[in-house]
Write a protein that holds these residues in place. Structure first.
Motif: not given
Length: 115
Positions: A85-87
């Motif tokens: 999960t990352q932007s």
């Protein structure tokens, strides 16, 4: 797709049972701080070593002897399905060969997501 392609021709979705098996590793994924050069910001993501055994074989390159090699470059849908999960805007651009559980990501400096 070439047998030795560095990325699947199209994202390969996870089956429900594969996603369930990988979910147990999500909280053990380690994210580096961001670092940058003139063009890109970077970060690396360290997967638990045991997680590699649970990732589908289609996510890996094959060695000449047919055995499983290192991870291919993953499409965003693929790495997100693994629990990373990352932007927005990050691209998986390399695998750290000596440590195949480390995935390298980059995105343009001052990235702005599409409106």
């Amino acid at each position: 797709m070439s047998y030795y392609s560095r990325r699947n021709e199209h994202p390969r979705p996870l089956e429900d049972r594969e996603a369930e098996r990988l979910a147990e590793f999500k909280d053990s994924i380690i994210y580096s701080a961001r670092y940058s050069d003139d063009k890109y910001e970077y970060r690396h993501v360290q997967l638990p070593k045991q997680m590699l055994k649970a990732i589908p074989s289609e996510y890996f390159m094959r060695k000449e002897d047919g055995s499983r090699g290192t991870l291919k470059l993953l499409w965003e849908e693929e790495w997100r399905a693994l629990g990373i999960t990352q932007s927005l805007g990050w691209e998986h651009y390399e695998v750290h060969e000596p440590e195949p559980h480390i995935l390298l990501f980059k995105r343009p400096i001052n990235y702005q997501p599409p409106q």
